[in-house]
Design an enzyme around this catalytic site. Structure first.
Site, PDB file in Angstrom:
ATOM      1  N   GLY A  41     -60.941  59.348  71.753  1.00 39.46           N
ATOM      2  CA  GLY A  41     -59.652  59.996  71.897  1.00 39.46           C
ATOM      3  C   GLY A  41     -59.390  61.055  70.845  1.00 39.46           C
ATOM      4  O   GLY A  41     -60.259  61.853  70.483  1.00 39.46           O
ATOM      5  N   ASP A  97     -62.569  52.784  62.317  1.00 36.22           N
ATOM      6  CA  ASP A  97     -61.974  52.339  63.574  1.00 36.22           C
ATOM      7  C   ASP A  97     -62.287  50.858  63.737  1.00 36.22           C
ATOM      8  O   ASP A  97     -63.395  50.418  63.463  1.00 36.22           O
ATOM      9  CB  ASP A  97     -62.546  53.115  64.757  1.00 36.22           C
ATOM     10  CG  ASP A  97     -61.646  53.052  65.979  1.00 36.22           C
ATOM     11  OD1 ASP A  97     -61.453  51.941  66.525  1.00 36.22           O
ATOM     12  OD2 ASP A  97     -61.131  54.100  66.405  1.00 36.22           O
ATOM     13  N   ILE A  98     -61.308  50.104  64.212  1.00 35.80           N
ATOM     14  CA  ILE A  98     -61.555  48.685  64.452  1.00 35.80           C
ATOM     15  C   ILE A  98     -62.543  48.505  65.600  1.00 35.80           C
ATOM     16  O   ILE A  98     -63.264  47.509  65.654  1.00 35.80           O
ATOM     17  CB  ILE A  98     -60.239  47.929  64.718  1.00 35.80           C
ATOM     18  CG1 ILE A  98     -60.450  46.427  64.571  1.00 35.80           C
ATOM     19  CG2 ILE A  98     -59.646  48.321  66.052  1.00 35.80           C
ATOM     20  CD1 ILE A  98     -59.154  45.637  64.518  1.00 35.80           C
ATOM     21  N   ASP A 147     -60.295  47.478  60.025  1.00 32.79           N
ATOM     22  CA  ASP A 147     -58.899  47.430  60.430  1.00 32.79           C
ATOM     23  C   ASP A 147     -58.048  48.139  59.381  1.00 32.79           C
ATOM     24  O   ASP A 147     -58.152  47.828  58.182  1.00 32.79           O
ATOM     25  CB  ASP A 147     -58.482  45.955  60.549  1.00 32.79           C
ATOM     26  CG  ASP A 147     -57.158  45.751  61.255  1.00 32.79           C
ATOM     27  OD1 ASP A 147     -56.279  46.630  61.145  1.00 32.79           O
ATOM     28  OD2 ASP A 147     -56.989  44.696  61.890  1.00 32.79           O
ATOM     29  N   ASN A 191     -54.523  58.508  61.999  1.00 38.22           N
ATOM     30  CA  ASN A 191     -54.419  58.610  63.454  1.00 38.22           C
ATOM     31  C   ASN A 191     -54.353  57.260  64.153  1.00 38.22           C
ATOM     32  O   ASN A 191     -53.861  57.166  65.274  1.00 38.22           O
ATOM     33  CB  ASN A 191     -55.631  59.414  63.963  1.00 38.22           C
ATOM     34  CG  ASN A 191     -55.793  59.338  65.457  1.00 38.22           C
ATOM     35  OD1 ASN A 191     -55.040  59.931  66.220  1.00 38.22           O
ATOM     36  ND2 ASN A 191     -56.800  58.590  65.898  1.00 38.22           N
ATOM     37  N   SER A 208     -45.320  60.443  66.980  1.00 39.50           N
ATOM     38  CA  SER A 208     -45.164  60.530  68.431  1.00 39.50           C
ATOM     39  C   SER A 208     -43.822  61.168  68.723  1.00 39.50           C
ATOM     40  O   SER A 208     -42.920  61.177  67.881  1.00 39.50           O
ATOM     41  CB  SER A 208     -45.203  59.125  69.043  1.00 39.50           C
ATOM     42  OG  SER A 208     -44.821  59.122  70.402  1.00 39.50           O
ATOM     43  N   TYR A 225     -42.955  50.369  69.321  1.00 36.87           N
ATOM     44  CA  TYR A 225     -43.654  51.639  69.124  1.00 36.87           C
ATOM     45  C   TYR A 225     -42.713  52.688  68.543  1.00 36.87           C
ATOM     46  O   TYR A 225     -43.049  53.374  67.565  1.00 36.87           O
ATOM     47  CB  TYR A 225     -44.217  52.101  70.466  1.00 36.87           C
ATOM     48  CG  TYR A 225     -45.135  53.294  70.396  1.00 36.87           C
ATOM     49  CD1 TYR A 225     -46.428  53.178  69.895  1.00 36.87           C
ATOM     50  CD2 TYR A 225     -44.732  54.540  70.872  1.00 36.87           C
ATOM     51  CE1 TYR A 225     -47.286  54.261  69.858  1.00 36.87           C
ATOM     52  CE2 TYR A 225     -45.574  55.625  70.842  1.00 36.87           C
ATOM     53  CZ  TYR A 225     -46.855  55.489  70.329  1.00 36.87           C
ATOM     54  OH  TYR A 225     -47.700  56.578  70.293  1.00 36.87           O
ATOM     55  N   LYS A 280     -43.007  54.521  64.900  1.00 37.14           N
ATOM     56  CA  LYS A 280     -43.206  55.960  64.817  1.00 37.14           C
ATOM     57  C   LYS A 280     -42.048  56.653  64.102  1.00 37.14           C
ATOM     58  O   LYS A 280     -42.258  57.651  63.394  1.00 37.14           O
ATOM     59  CB  LYS A 280     -43.417  56.541  66.220  1.00 37.14           C
ATOM     60  CG  LYS A 280     -44.692  56.053  66.900  1.00 37.14           C
ATOM     61  CD  LYS A 280     -45.950  56.462  66.139  1.00 37.14           C
ATOM     62  CE  LYS A 280     -47.213  56.132  66.908  1.00 37.14           C
ATOM     63  NZ  LYS A 280     -48.442  56.624  66.248  1.00 37.14           N
ATOM     64  N   VAL A 326     -50.987  62.454  76.142  1.00 30.59           N
ATOM     65  CA  VAL A 326     -52.261  63.068  75.767  1.00 30.59           C
ATOM     66  C   VAL A 326     -53.362  62.443  76.627  1.00 30.59           C
ATOM     67  O   VAL A 326     -53.290  61.260  76.980  1.00 30.59           O
ATOM     68  CB  VAL A 326     -52.573  62.843  74.275  1.00 30.59           C
ATOM     69  CG1 VAL A 326     -53.845  63.590  73.875  1.00 30.59           C
ATOM     70  CG2 VAL A 326     -51.407  63.293  73.402  1.00 30.59           C
TER      71      VAL A 326
END
Length: 266
Positions: free
Chosen positions: A17, A37-38, A76, A103, A156, A169, A173, A202
């Site tokens: 992504g 990245d996890i 993580d 990110n 966001s 969320y 954010k 996105v």
């Protein structure tokens, strides 16, 4: 010659992504990449496809194909020690740290009073607390190096205009905006700039492959429009264009950069 020749960028959520695209774009412009990245399922309540170890390996391949060097690791963002060790190892490998792109994030859906405790706390812990741990890992070595640099936090439009069925969320954010503003004021004298980017839809698995999102749109559609029906979903390059710009924009800090087709104003 690339505009980031000799520079080093740390990116979280790099397996696919937006994170992957940022990494490849920076590498194509001469940067070395440190990535985390996890690359696994974060929570049982996620309803979109999750990144895998194979995705992370593909990011490594693509960065190297673009001509960049990369140190990437599964981990993580909620684990401060993991981030601190990766940053230290990246600086040892590449000699410096110039830019950070925070990110990594997750999304869950549900009405405020119907969310489970895990749905609320997991999202806030990953998106907000995990990003604070990213800053805690990167800021001390950036200050010590006295190279200046930039930190870009991916928030966001839900951090500008709270959305229904996204209480955890939206809360996380919105919190990122406060975190970024505090850090921008503290780091201005250190020549480190801090900005936030605010996407809407996105073209990522989180953005376009989540069946719960379509259910929310059916019920609360009046809250989700944009000004550009002809351009409903941003491309990965739309977001990377903004991220790379903010890494070079010497006069820009404390900014809230919207890549949202005008949705935050509707």
């Amino acid at each position: 010659m690339g505009q980031f020749d000799g520079q080093v960028v740390y990116i979280t959520g790099i397996a696919r992504g937006q994170g992957r695209n940022h990494a490849v774009r920076f590498a194509a412009e001469g940067a070395s990449i440190i990535g985390l990245d996890i690359a696994d399922r974060v929570a049982d309540h996620q309803t979109y496809p999750t990144a895998t170890a194979d995705d992370l390996a593909e990011t490594v391949r693509l960065v190297e194909e673009a001509g960049g060097k990369i140190l990437a690791r599964q981990g993580d963002t909620r684990d401060l020690a993991v981030q601190q060790q990766l940053v230290a190892d990246g600086i040892e490998a590449f000699g410096r740290l110039d830019h950070v792109v925070a990110n990594a994030g997750i999304l869950t859906w549900g009405l405020t009073w119907e969310l489970t405790e895990a749905q609320f706390t997991d999202v806030v812990d990953v998106n907000l607390v995990g990003t604070w741990k990213t800053l805690k890992a990167v800021i001390p070595p950036m200050i010590e190096a006295r190279n200046g640099g930039s930190i870009t936090i991916i928030s966001s439009t839900a951090g500008l205009k709270a959305m229904p069925a996204q209480a955890s969320y939206s809360a996380s954010k919105f919190g990122l905006r406060g975190l970024a503003q505090s850090a921008a004021k503290e780091l201005g004298p250190k020549r480190i700039r801090v900005n936030t980017v605010h996407p809407y839809a996105v073209n990522t698995p989180m953005g376009v492959e989540d069946p719960e999102a379509f259910k929310a749109f059916e019920t609360y559609g009046e809250h989700f429009p944009s000004m550009m029906n002809h351009y409903p979903v941003a491309t990965l390059d739309d977001l990377s264009d903004a991220v790379l710009y903010l890494a070079t924009a010497q006069a820009v800090t404390g900014a809230e950069f919207q890549i949202d087709m005008g949705s935050s104003k509707v």
